[in-house]
Design a protein around this motif. Structure first.
Motif, PDB file in Angstrom:
ATOM      1  N   LYS A 459       0.831  -1.191   0.000  1.00 49.67           N
ATOM      2  CA  LYS A 459       0.000   0.000   0.000  1.00 49.67           C
ATOM      3  C   LYS A 459       0.877   1.257   0.000  1.00 49.67           C
ATOM      4  O   LYS A 459       1.736   1.431   0.870  1.00 49.67           O
ATOM      5  CB  LYS A 459      -0.914   0.020   1.226  1.00 49.67           C
ATOM      6  N   ALA A 460       0.614   2.136  -0.943  1.00 44.41           N
ATOM      7  CA  ALA A 460       1.435   3.339  -1.084  1.00 44.41           C
ATOM      8  C   ALA A 460       1.352   4.231   0.156  1.00 44.41           C
ATOM      9  O   ALA A 460       2.358   4.831   0.571  1.00 44.41           O
ATOM     10  CB  ALA A 460       1.006   4.134  -2.323  1.00 44.41           C
ATOM     11  N   LEU A 461       0.160   4.342   0.769  1.00 41.31           N
ATOM     12  CA  LEU A 461       0.025   5.208   1.945  1.00 41.31           C
ATOM     13  C   LEU A 461       0.806   4.669   3.136  1.00 41.31           C
ATOM     14  O   LEU A 461       1.246   5.438   3.990  1.00 41.31           O
ATOM     15  CB  LEU A 461      -1.454   5.371   2.315  1.00 41.31           C
ATOM     16  N   VAL A 462       0.988   3.360   3.214  1.00 45.76           N
ATOM     17  CA  VAL A 462       1.824   2.781   4.267  1.00 45.76           C
ATOM     18  C   VAL A 462       3.287   3.083   3.977  1.00 45.76           C
ATOM     19  O   VAL A 462       4.056   3.452   4.879  1.00 45.76           O
ATOM     20  CB  VAL A 462       1.593   1.257   4.373  1.00 45.76           C
ATOM     21  N   ARG A 463       3.682   2.951   2.723  1.00 44.52           N
ATOM     22  CA  ARG A 463       5.077   3.240   2.373  1.00 44.52           C
ATOM     23  C   ARG A 463       5.419   4.702   2.654  1.00 44.52           C
ATOM     24  O   ARG A 463       6.493   5.021   3.166  1.00 44.52           O
ATOM     25  CB  ARG A 463       5.337   2.924   0.891  1.00 44.52           C
ATOM     26  N   GLY A 500       6.970   3.973  -7.825  1.00 41.89           N
ATOM     27  CA  GLY A 500       6.028   4.278  -8.900  1.00 41.89           C
ATOM     28  C   GLY A 500       4.896   5.171  -8.473  1.00 41.89           C
ATOM     29  O   GLY A 500       4.092   5.601  -9.312  1.00 41.89           O
ATOM     30  N   ASN A 501       4.784   5.480  -7.176  1.00 47.92           N
ATOM     31  CA  ASN A 501       3.721   6.330  -6.663  1.00 47.92           C
ATOM     32  C   ASN A 501       4.285   7.703  -6.305  1.00 47.92           C
ATOM     33  O   ASN A 501       5.275   7.810  -5.583  1.00 47.92           O
ATOM     34  CB  ASN A 501       3.091   5.671  -5.426  1.00 47.92           C
ATOM     35  N   LYS A 502       3.625   8.749  -6.766  1.00 46.89           N
ATOM     36  CA  LYS A 502       4.156  10.096  -6.573  1.00 46.89           C
ATOM     37  C   LYS A 502       4.165  10.510  -5.104  1.00 46.89           C
ATOM     38  O   LYS A 502       5.074  11.215  -4.655  1.00 46.89           O
ATOM     39  CB  LYS A 502       3.341  11.096  -7.398  1.00 46.89           C
ATOM     40  N   ARG A 503       3.166  10.084  -4.345  1.00 49.70           N
ATOM     41  CA  ARG A 503       3.137  10.432  -2.925  1.00 49.70           C
ATOM     42  C   ARG A 503       4.307   9.798  -2.190  1.00 49.70           C
ATOM     43  O   ARG A 503       4.921  10.400  -1.307  1.00 49.70           O
ATOM     44  CB  ARG A 503       1.812   9.985  -2.311  1.00 49.70           C
ATOM     45  N   VAL A 504       4.632   8.550  -2.550  1.00 51.58           N
ATOM     46  CA  VAL A 504       5.760   7.867  -1.923  1.00 51.58           C
ATOM     47  C   VAL A 504       7.075   8.522  -2.346  1.00 51.58           C
ATOM     48  O   VAL A 504       7.988   8.700  -1.530  1.00 51.58           O
ATOM     49  CB  VAL A 504       5.757   6.365  -2.280  1.00 51.58           C
ATOM     50  N   GLN A 505       7.196   8.888  -3.618  1.00 50.34           N
ATOM     51  CA  GLN A 505       8.392   9.606  -4.075  1.00 50.34           C
ATOM     52  C   GLN A 505       8.618  10.856  -3.224  1.00 50.34           C
ATOM     53  O   GLN A 505       9.727  11.117  -2.748  1.00 50.34           O
ATOM     54  CB  GLN A 505       8.223  10.024  -5.544  1.00 50.34           C
ATOM     55  N   GLU A 506       7.547  11.599  -3.043  1.00 54.23           N
ATOM     56  CA  GLU A 506       7.631  12.852  -2.276  1.00 54.23           C
ATOM     57  C   GLU A 506       8.067  12.591  -0.833  1.00 54.23           C
ATOM     58  O   GLU A 506       8.973  13.246  -0.310  1.00 54.23           O
ATOM     59  CB  GLU A 506       6.264  13.530  -2.303  1.00 54.23           C
ATOM     60  N   ALA A 507       7.412  11.614  -0.181  1.00 54.15           N
ATOM     61  CA  ALA A 507       7.735  11.310   1.211  1.00 54.15           C
ATOM     62  C   ALA A 507       9.162  10.792   1.348  1.00 54.15           C
ATOM     63  O   ALA A 507       9.885  11.146   2.286  1.00 54.15           O
ATOM     64  CB  ALA A 507       6.744  10.276   1.757  1.00 54.15           C
ATOM     65  N   ALA A 508       9.581   9.952   0.407  1.00 51.29           N
ATOM     66  CA  ALA A 508      10.930   9.384   0.477  1.00 51.29           C
ATOM     67  C   ALA A 508      11.985  10.460   0.249  1.00 51.29           C
ATOM     68  O   ALA A 508      13.023  10.490   0.920  1.00 51.29           O
ATOM     69  CB  ALA A 508      11.075   8.263  -0.559  1.00 51.29           C
ATOM     70  N   CYS A 509      11.731  11.344  -0.693  1.00 46.76           N
ATOM     71  CA  CYS A 509      12.690  12.413  -0.982  1.00 46.76           C
ATOM     72  C   CYS A 509      12.842  13.333   0.228  1.00 46.76           C
ATOM     73  O   CYS A 509      13.958  13.721   0.603  1.00 46.76           O
ATOM     74  CB  CYS A 509      12.193  13.204  -2.190  1.00 46.76           C
ATOM     75  N   SER A 510      11.733  13.667   0.859  1.00 49.30           N
ATOM     76  CA  SER A 510      11.777  14.524   2.032  1.00 49.30           C
ATOM     77  C   SER A 510      12.459  13.817   3.201  1.00 49.30           C
ATOM     78  O   SER A 510      13.256  14.421   3.926  1.00 49.30           O
ATOM     79  CB  SER A 510      10.353  14.929   2.435  1.00 49.30           C
ATOM     80  N   ALA A 511      12.139  12.531   3.400  1.00 48.74           N
ATOM     81  CA  ALA A 511      12.764  11.763   4.484  1.00 48.74           C
ATOM     82  C   ALA A 511      14.264  11.630   4.250  1.00 48.74           C
ATOM     83  O   ALA A 511      15.061  11.721   5.197  1.00 48.74           O
ATOM     84  CB  ALA A 511      12.127  10.381   4.585  1.00 48.74           C
ATOM     85  N   TYR A 541      10.504  12.069 -12.395  1.00 52.42           N
ATOM     86  CA  TYR A 541       9.584  12.876 -11.587  1.00 52.42           C
ATOM     87  C   TYR A 541       8.726  13.809 -12.427  1.00 52.42           C
ATOM     88  O   TYR A 541       9.175  14.371 -13.433  1.00 52.42           O
ATOM     89  CB  TYR A 541      10.364  13.708 -10.571  1.00 52.42           C
ATOM     90  N   GLN A 542       7.486  13.994 -11.951  1.00 56.98           N
ATOM     91  CA  GLN A 542       6.631  15.037 -12.480  1.00 56.98           C
ATOM     92  C   GLN A 542       6.994  16.359 -11.801  1.00 56.98           C
ATOM     93  O   GLN A 542       7.887  16.419 -10.948  1.00 56.98           O
ATOM     94  CB  GLN A 542       5.161  14.682 -12.237  1.00 56.98           C
ATOM     95  N   HIS A 543       6.271  17.402 -12.160  1.00 57.79           N
ATOM     96  CA  HIS A 543       6.645  18.766 -11.785  1.00 57.79           C
ATOM     97  C   HIS A 543       6.831  18.954 -10.278  1.00 57.79           C
ATOM     98  O   HIS A 543       7.862  19.436  -9.799  1.00 57.79           O
ATOM     99  CB  HIS A 543       5.567  19.712 -12.306  1.00 57.79           C
ATOM    100  N   LYS A 544       5.827  18.592  -9.502  1.00 59.13           N
ATOM    101  CA  LYS A 544       5.843  18.879  -8.070  1.00 59.13           C
ATOM    102  C   LYS A 544       7.007  18.196  -7.370  1.00 59.13           C
ATOM    103  O   LYS A 544       7.745  18.823  -6.598  1.00 59.13           O
ATOM    104  CB  LYS A 544       4.526  18.424  -7.445  1.00 59.13           C
ATOM    105  N   ASN A 545       7.209  16.921  -7.613  1.00 59.90           N
ATOM    106  CA  ASN A 545       8.279  16.198  -6.935  1.00 59.90           C
ATOM    107  C   ASN A 545       9.659  16.613  -7.429  1.00 59.90           C
ATOM    108  O   ASN A 545      10.648  16.453  -6.711  1.00 59.90           O
ATOM    109  CB  ASN A 545       8.089  14.690  -7.103  1.00 59.90           C
TER     110      ASN A 545
END
Length: 961
Positions: A459-463, A500-511, A541-545
């Motif tokens: 699950k992406a939200l768990v990751r 592959g999930n943008k939310r996970v990319q964002e969280a991982a990059c910030s972490a 990455y797309q624009h935001k990430n």
């Protein structure tokens, strides 16, 4: 429609043909077609040239009851916008007609129309019309007594909006303090039979709690009693406003709540579980506010057994949350970001700080108050985030005492089969990371591997939440052997950066950026692998990430410093950055994070940035020049030009600072071929504090890198620097202070004419109570440096600053800045020994002298015995040595057991600069190799951060998706 229409408040009637034109325009404006919308906008601009166009709009809103409500309301909203933009140009007859129509129709049968009229009334009132519309408040008050529900509710709705927008004015002499009548009147309506009216009444009074309006304070007991009477109201909106009132009262009049605190806590425990989430959210705010009160631990300790499970339960995603967050979508990296995905961001200007004792990589405190809850709109604040934030702050209050209530719950949550419950458990673990860190240490060897495993959850939200929670424990991870946790965590986070999930990319990059800040040079062995991953993310990455990726790269550069200056790493990193640099136009706001990133990279690469410096430097100068030119045109012709976005200039100045700091003397040729000194002179006088802040940082860096180009401007620069020694603008003052210190060291005795411009302000700052630590440190350094080059001018004021000077520099690392400051104090004491004797009597703070000073005989004994004492200078304080028959006894903070006698063996000390052995007899100095540390000018926590980033641990709850 004619421009010469006769306007009369009572007699005005619309031209039917003109009325049909307006109605058609209102219909067209509701079309989704972009071309139609554009045509409507142009037509509106044309019609605004006619004085009576606004009469048509109010006529449609209030008189054309045969039209549909959305069209009528839209007419009112267009009129509202016209009032905001052009009300001062309305003919008096038009303004009077609009006002009268609003009051006459406040009781319209339609709730939508009543609300629109209320908005229009308060918009007119906010344009200064409360003073010139004296009948408004009395009329609305009289209408409250109407037996017609619509009239009463409409009037209350308008009054509520006026209270929201003009609360201070209502409690002022300008209106003869109408609040003295309004508050008692509102309190009467707390018992009204209509829940809507009751809700309005509470909401009106609530507007005056935080401001402590005297009229409310005079009726505070009645107000609180009335709130208690409504505590169990069947209407959710009433309950919500009761909770909101109690939360604000907890902040401003806790003395009135303390007698009933047990009952209030029990009530809030119930309301935090209210079926209506809006009520539960307002109640949950109570725990955040209570945590800030001194009585929190005392009054809440006995309720934790009830409260903790409630907060934990509130941290689960609701069904609507999962739908809005697209929780069932696992791979969306190929989906382009929509415009609303990319929130506006604002640059944070560069601030100069100093490095402290206590370990590599430690940073000082933020000297600007963070406002950094601006990442998400208020509507994004929900029960889940509020519950998590409440648990976080309560963990900081109760510390490990919270764990007996939490650990049994955590064990069940973290290993639950339902991913929603498991995810909430990971969030709980992250929320308590700061407050319960000591108590959690025994469990981390088991929990950290489990969390790392959760990075691979299906699950992406768990990751994504696992990324955040692991970042909260990054400090502990880095403190362990690298192979145990750091390497596995780094490896998995880098994989998630390419998720592959943008939310996970964002969280991982910030972490990972947080991990970079904690690990610093521990990451050097893995730089090749890290850079391969971050560079590959450019193509993924797309624009935001992509904007967040810039920050991760900039943070990496800040963390590893000159270790990045290797041909292999430069070849990997710079091509994609320069490609993005070339793709972006000067007016593209994506330049902000890229410029910030390049500033850090340039500082880290030092000479390695030389092949790329010239086009980057020239573009920065161009950005500054363009912005200044636009600002001048706007200042001269505000009606013809728009105000420029000065963030472009700020980020350009900061990158120029990075270039000067990184390239050092190599920047001299670039400066020589540009007009940067002229531009800098203008920027230093800008009205925007952030521009001045970045200007002074650049001035200090150029002073260090190429002073011959700065020196001819000193006579013009110094008065400006002196004027900006104003601690009301902390970061501006901080950077101006630092720049003065750097200039002093370059000017030497030629600084004498300018000492009087700055010394008085510097002494005021260092003696000012509650001055932020970073500003105190820079002020102390600069005073010491001024005294070093101009002792005769500074020494007479020694008695006025010596004590706070010593205290301010207690924990600063040994470096050139500190060394010169202490030499300055030594010289000043030699000039004016009487300035320190009385102040230092009984002054016992004892720490070690900077190593470079220890080998300087003139510094070691700047003067001998003064009134039976010998005063000796050390690292952060002047130490009083008591004289005995055999010599002097000295105790240092680092090794209190070591003694030294005149002519005997020496002392051991000097943390941060390596172990130091000094022999006073031979003057020999031996220094072990110190750990790798950054120099005195520290960018640290003041490195510009993306507003959209979500890795600041204490702000996560308001920033999370």
């Amino acid at each position: 429609m004619s421009a010469c229409s006769l306007l009369s408040r009572m007699e005005w009637q619309p031209d039917q043909q003109g009325l049909q034109q307006v109605l058609q325009l209102l219909k067209d404006s509701q079309s989704p077609n972009t071309a139609t919308q554009r045509a409507v906008q142009q037509k509106l601009e044309q019609l605004n040239q006619y004085p009576d166009f606004n009469n048509y709009l109010i006529f449609v809103l209030t008189r054309l009851k045969t039209e549909d409500e959305p069209t009528r309301s839209l007419s009112g909203l267009i009129l509202k916008n016209n009032v905001k933009a052009h009300y001062q140009n309305f003919p008096p007859a038009v303004a009077d007609f609009i006002k009268q129509e609003c009051v006459n129709n406040i009781g319209d049968p339609s709730p939508l129309i009543r609300a629109t009229i209320g908005i229009l009334i308060t918009t007119i009132a906010s344009k200064g019309e409360l003073q010139t519309w004296p009948d408004l408040l009395p009329q609305l008050f009289n209408l409250l007594s109407s037996e017609d529900y619509n009239t009463c509710e409409g009037s209350f709705g308008a009054l509520q909006k006026i209270c929201e927008d003009s609360s201070e004015l209502l409690d002022s002499d300008a209106l003869n303090r109408p609040l003295n009548i309004m508050i008692p009147k509102f309190l009467q309506f707390f018992k009204h039979c209509s829940p809507k009216i009751r809700s309005h009444a509470i909401a009106c009074v609530n507007q005056f709690i935080i401001g402590r309006a005297q009229a409310l304070m005079d009726n505070i007991d009645t107000f609180i009693e009335s709130l208690f009477a409504l505590a169990a109201d069947e209407d959710s909106e009433v309950r919500k406003n009761v909770c909101r009132a109690l939360v604000m009262l907890l902040e401003v009049r806790i003395d009135r709540l303390i007698p009933q605190m047990h009952s209030i806590i029990q009530y809030m425990l119930q309301r935090t579980q209210d079926p209506d989430e809006n009520v539960a959210l307002e109640a949950c705010e109570f725990w955040l506010t209570l945590a800030e009160q001194p009585i929190c631990k005392e009054v809440l300790a006995g309720h934790l057994v009830q409260l903790i499970p409630i907060l934990v339960n509130g941290m689960k995603y609701s069904e609507i949350d999962i739908i809005l967050l697209k929780g069932d979508v696992e791979e969306d990296e190929a989906v382009p970001d929509s415009e609303q995905d990319i929130k506006p961001r604002f640059h944070k200007s560069r601030t100069v700080t100093l490095q402290h004792e206590g370990g590599d990589g430690e940073v000082g405190e933020d000297i600007e108050e963070e406002d950094d809850d601006d990442d998400d709109t208020l509507s994004d604040w929900n029960l889940r985030k509020c519950s998590a934030a409440a648990l976080d702050v309560l963990a900081n209050v109760f510390r490990d005492d919270l764990l007996p209530h939490l650990l049994p719950l955590l064990k069940e949550l973290l290993f639950h089969q339902d991913w929603v419950i498991k995810e909430s458990g990971i969030l709980v673990l992250g929320a308590i990371a700061e407050g319960c860190v000591q108590g959690m240490v025994p469990y981390l060897p088991e929990l950290i591997p489990h969390l790392i495993q959760c990075l691979c959850d299906k699950k992406a939200l768990v990751r994504s939440i696992a990324c955040w929670t692991l970042s909260r424990y990054a400090h502990w991870v880095v403190s362990q052997p690298p192979d145990s946790y750091l390497k596995p965590l780094m490896t998995e986070l880098l994989k998630r950066i390419l998720d592959g999930n943008k939310r996970v990319q964002e969280a991982a990059c910030s972490a990972f950026a947080t991990l970079e800040e904690e690990a610093c040079t521990e990451l050097v062995p893995y730089l090749s692998f890290i850079l391969d991953t971050l560079v590959f993310a450019f193509s993924k990455y797309q624009h935001k990430n992509l904007l967040i990726l810039y920050d991760a790269i900039g943070t990496l550069a800040d963390s590893v410093g000159h270790h990045l200056n290797q041909p292999e790493y430069i070849q990997k990193l710079m091509p994609p950055l320069i490609q993005k640099w070339n793709e972006l136009k000067d007016e593209d706001k994506d330049l902000f994070p890229l410029l910030e990133c390049l500033s850090s990279v340039a500082t880290a690469l030092q000479s390695g940035f030389l092949p790329y410096c010239e086009p980057v430097y020239q573009r920065c100068v161009t950005l500054v020049q363009k912005t200044l030119a636009q600002a001048m045109m706007y200042h001269q012709h505000p009606d013809q030009y728009e105000a420029p976005d000065k963030d472009f200039m700020i980020v350009a100045l900061d990158l120029l600072s990075g270039l000067a700091e990184g390239l050092g003397g190599h920047v001299e040729q670039l400066v020589a071929r540009s007009n940067i000194m002229t531009l800098l002179f203008q920027c230093m006088q800008d009205t925007m504090p952030e521009v001045r802040q970045s200007s002074f940082a650049l001035l200090g860096d150029l002073t260090k890198a190429c002073f011959p180009h700065v020196k001819p401007c000193i006579a013009e620069f110094m008065p400006i620097l002196g004027t900006n020694l104003n601690p009301e603008f902390i970061s501006v003052c901080n950077n101006a202070t630092w720049a003065i210190g750097e200039i002093s060291m370059q000017m030497g005795v030629e600084m004498q004419p300018y000492v009087g411009l700055v010394l008085g302000n510097l002494v005021d700052i260092i003696n000012r109570p509650n001055t932020p630590k970073t500003l105190l440190e820079n002020t102390a350094i600069t005073i010491g440096r001024l005294g070093y080059v101009c002792p005769q001018e500074v020494a007479p004021m020694l008695q006025q600053f010596i004590r706070p000077w010593c205290t301010s520099l207690r924990n600063i690392r040994d470096n050139e800045e500190k060394d010169s400051a202490f030499r300055g104090i030594c010289v000043m004491i030699g000039v004016n020994p009487g300035g320190v004797v009385q102040i230092l009597h009984g002054f016992k703070d004892q720490v070690a002298m900077p190593p470079p000073l220890a080998q300087d005989t003139s510094v070691r004994y700047i003067f001998g015995r003064v009134t039976g004492k010998v005063i000796h200078l050390c690292c952060t304080a002047l130490i009083v040595r008591e004289r005995d028959a055999t010599g002097l006894f000295l105790r240092t903070a680092s090794t209190p057991s070591v003694s030294a006698r005149e002519g005997g063996t020496g002392w051991r000390g000097g943390e941060g600069g390596g172990n130091l052995l000094f022999n006073t007899e031979s003057g020999a100095l031996r220094k072990t190799k110190p750990r790798d540390v950054v120099g005195g000018k520290r960018r640290g926590e003041c490195k510009p951060l993306l507003t959209i980033l979500k890795r600041r641990k204490h702000h996560f709850y308001k920033m999370e998706g």
